[in-house]
Write a protein that holds these residues in place. Structure first.
Motif, PDB file in Angstrom:
ATOM      1  N   GLY A  77       0.820  -1.210   0.000  1.00 45.40           N
ATOM      2  CA  GLY A  77       0.000   0.000   0.000  1.00 45.40           C
ATOM      3  C   GLY A  77       0.854   1.261   0.000  1.00 45.40           C
ATOM      4  O   GLY A  77       0.372   2.356   0.280  1.00 45.40           O
ATOM      5  N   GLU A  78       2.145   1.117  -0.322  1.00 48.91           N
ATOM      6  CA  GLU A  78       3.061   2.268  -0.314  1.00 48.91           C
ATOM      7  C   GLU A  78       3.327   2.741  -1.745  1.00 48.91           C
ATOM      8  O   GLU A  78       3.375   1.916  -2.667  1.00 48.91           O
ATOM      9  N   SER A  79       3.511   4.046  -1.904  1.00 47.93           N
ATOM     10  CA  SER A  79       3.861   4.596  -3.229  1.00 47.93           C
ATOM     11  C   SER A  79       5.262   4.119  -3.589  1.00 47.93           C
ATOM     12  O   SER A  79       6.173   4.186  -2.767  1.00 47.93           O
ATOM     13  N   ASP A 132      15.728  -0.429   1.389  1.00 45.14           N
ATOM     14  CA  ASP A 132      15.176  -0.158   2.716  1.00 45.14           C
ATOM     15  C   ASP A 132      15.454   1.300   3.054  1.00 45.14           C
ATOM     16  O   ASP A 132      16.561   1.774   2.852  1.00 45.14           O
ATOM     17  N   GLY A 133      14.422   2.011   3.534  1.00 44.89           N
ATOM     18  CA  GLY A 133      14.604   3.434   3.808  1.00 44.89           C
ATOM     19  C   GLY A 133      14.281   4.270   2.581  1.00 44.89           C
ATOM     20  O   GLY A 133      14.885   5.318   2.344  1.00 44.89           O
ATOM     21  N   SER A 134      13.275   3.801   1.801  1.00 42.80           N
ATOM     22  CA  SER A 134      12.946   4.472   0.526  1.00 42.80           C
ATOM     23  C   SER A 134      12.731   5.966   0.685  1.00 42.80           C
ATOM     24  O   SER A 134      13.044   6.743  -0.215  1.00 42.80           O
ATOM     25  N   LEU A 283       7.215  -2.922  10.040  1.00 42.48           N
ATOM     26  CA  LEU A 283       8.299  -3.641   9.369  1.00 42.48           C
ATOM     27  C   LEU A 283       7.916  -5.079   9.054  1.00 42.48           C
ATOM     28  O   LEU A 283       7.218  -5.728   9.821  1.00 42.48           O
ATOM     29  N   ARG A 284       8.427  -5.597   7.912  1.00 49.22           N
ATOM     30  CA  ARG A 284       8.041  -6.934   7.437  1.00 49.22           C
ATOM     31  C   ARG A 284       8.965  -7.994   8.006  1.00 49.22           C
ATOM     32  O   ARG A 284      10.180  -7.821   8.017  1.00 49.22           O
ATOM     33  N   LEU A 285       8.401  -9.101   8.420  1.00 47.20           N
ATOM     34  CA  LEU A 285       9.162 -10.147   9.116  1.00 47.20           C
ATOM     35  C   LEU A 285      10.188 -10.835   8.222  1.00 47.20           C
ATOM     36  O   LEU A 285      11.379 -10.874   8.522  1.00 47.20           O
TER      37      LEU A 285
END
Ligand code: FBP
Length: 355
Positions: A77-79, A132-134, A283-285
């Motif tokens: 759900g992120e741009s 990571d850290g987009s 955060l994703r596991l």
């Protein structure tokens, strides 16, 4: 007059310059077994991905169309950033015609990607967060890539990747690449944590530190305090505690890999608690928190959801999220003690008074 380096210094520098990542992995296995060769080859491909992404990041500001958003929204759900797409494709490309990795699962893809030509013999699955850290990409701040290698179990014919829904101790190897002033790669195959720096003149990741051990305690706490009012009372109490006590300092870069790297080397704790909006956290596991938990335990540190050891968490779905408390033993235990206290007080409180 030219100074001649004493033989041993010369030899040491040469040995170090020659301790490339793939050689170090074989040394770790102390064998040339098929598994050792495979993992060494996989790490070498990951190193290539890191070099390609590092080069792109260093030039992005000079290129057309390398920065900004694509206009798409991903499975989270992120741009989506253009760099997310580029980096995701780099990881897929470096494993084509490798015979190593049959399946790749990424933050940017709803379902795993299969490399058919690899599957008959490819015994591994790569899980990764390409960037990571987009939120740091377009402003030239540090970002990273996180990776985890697992055994391919079964044929996964329906593509649901159910065999990946297992705890983090199933990881064979894990690590990250930090794109900062220099590009650093940190990895473990379950025999210590080791770091390499990319030497652009050689185009090789060179060993700089072996068997990294995190300090028992560190002054840094790293958390987005902007979410304070969305947290459970226990996390708010912990933050009020560190605000009131000498010896603590806040550092938060907006990129988990960067904050984790600081804590791995200097000690302290990183937290991303659940919030009222996302009780399961952000955060994703499988490709963010479990790989870092694998590293931190190897470095003598600790990782939990606040109430459960993170490497014991079994995901319900590929893109499952978890709250994260990770870092030095003492600091993670301190956060957990606030959660225990709060849960005990909640349990003892009469129902009518409960929050
Ligand atoms: P991405 O992988 O999409 O970048 O998300 C993860 C992340 O950016 C972490 O690197 C970072 O710690 C966190 O999210 C920042 O989230 P917030 O902006 O909510 O503090």
């Amino acid at each position: 007059m030219a100074t001649v380096e004493p033989a041993d210094t010369h030899q040491y520098a040469l040995d170090r310059d020659c301790t490339t990542l793939s050689r170090h992995v074989l040394q770790q296995f102390q064998s040339f077994s098929p598994e050792a060769q495979d993992i060494s080859a996989i790490m070498n491909r990951l190193a290539l991905a890191g070099k390609l992404i590092s080069r792109r990041l260093s030039r992005a500001g000079l290129m057309d169309n390398a920065l900004g958003f694509t206009g798409e929204v991903n499975v989270q759900g992120e741009s989506v950033k253009k760099m997310d797409v580029y980096a995701n494709e780099v990881f897929i490309s470096v494993f084509k015609q490798s015979g190593l990795v049959c399946r790749l699962a990424s933050e940017e893809m709803e379902k795993p990607y299969y490399i058919p030509e690899n599957c008959p013999i490819g015994r591994y699955t790569l899980l990764y967060d390409p960037i990571d850290g987009s939120s740091n990409v377009d402003i030239n701040l540090n970002v990273g890539s996180i990776f985890s290698i697992r055994q391919q179990e079964g044929d996964d014919l329906d593509g649901e990747a159910r065999d990946l829904l297992q705890h983090g101790r199933k990881q064979i190897a894990a690590g990250y690449i930090l794109y900062g002033p220099s590009t650093v790669l940190v990895y473990s195959i379950g025999r210590g944590v080791h770091s390499f720096i990319l030497d652009p003149s050689l185009g090789e990741f060179i060993l700089v530190q072996e068997n990294i051990q995190i300090p028992e305690h560190g002054p840094v706490y790293s958390v987005n305090e902007g979410n304070y009012w969305q947290w459970e009372e226990s996390f708010r109490e912990y933050i009020r505690y560190v605000h009131r006590h000498e010896g603590y300092t806040s550092r938060y870069s907006g990129a988990l890999v960067g904050d984790f790297h600081r804590i791995l080397l200097q000690g302290g704790v990183f937290l991303y608690p659940g919030t009222t909006k996302k009780p399961e956290g952000k955060l994703r596991l499988l490709y963010e928190t479990a790989p870092l938990a694998f590293l931190i335990e190897q470095a003598g540190g600790k990782a939990s959801t606040g109430t459960q050891t993170l490497l014991d968490v079994v995901p319900e779905k590929l893109h499952a999220r978890t709250p994260l408390v990770i870092g030095s033993q003492e600091d993670v235990k301190l956060v957990e003690s606030f959660i225990d206290d709060w849960m005990r007080r909640e349990a003892e409180m009469p129902a009518s008074l409960k929050s």
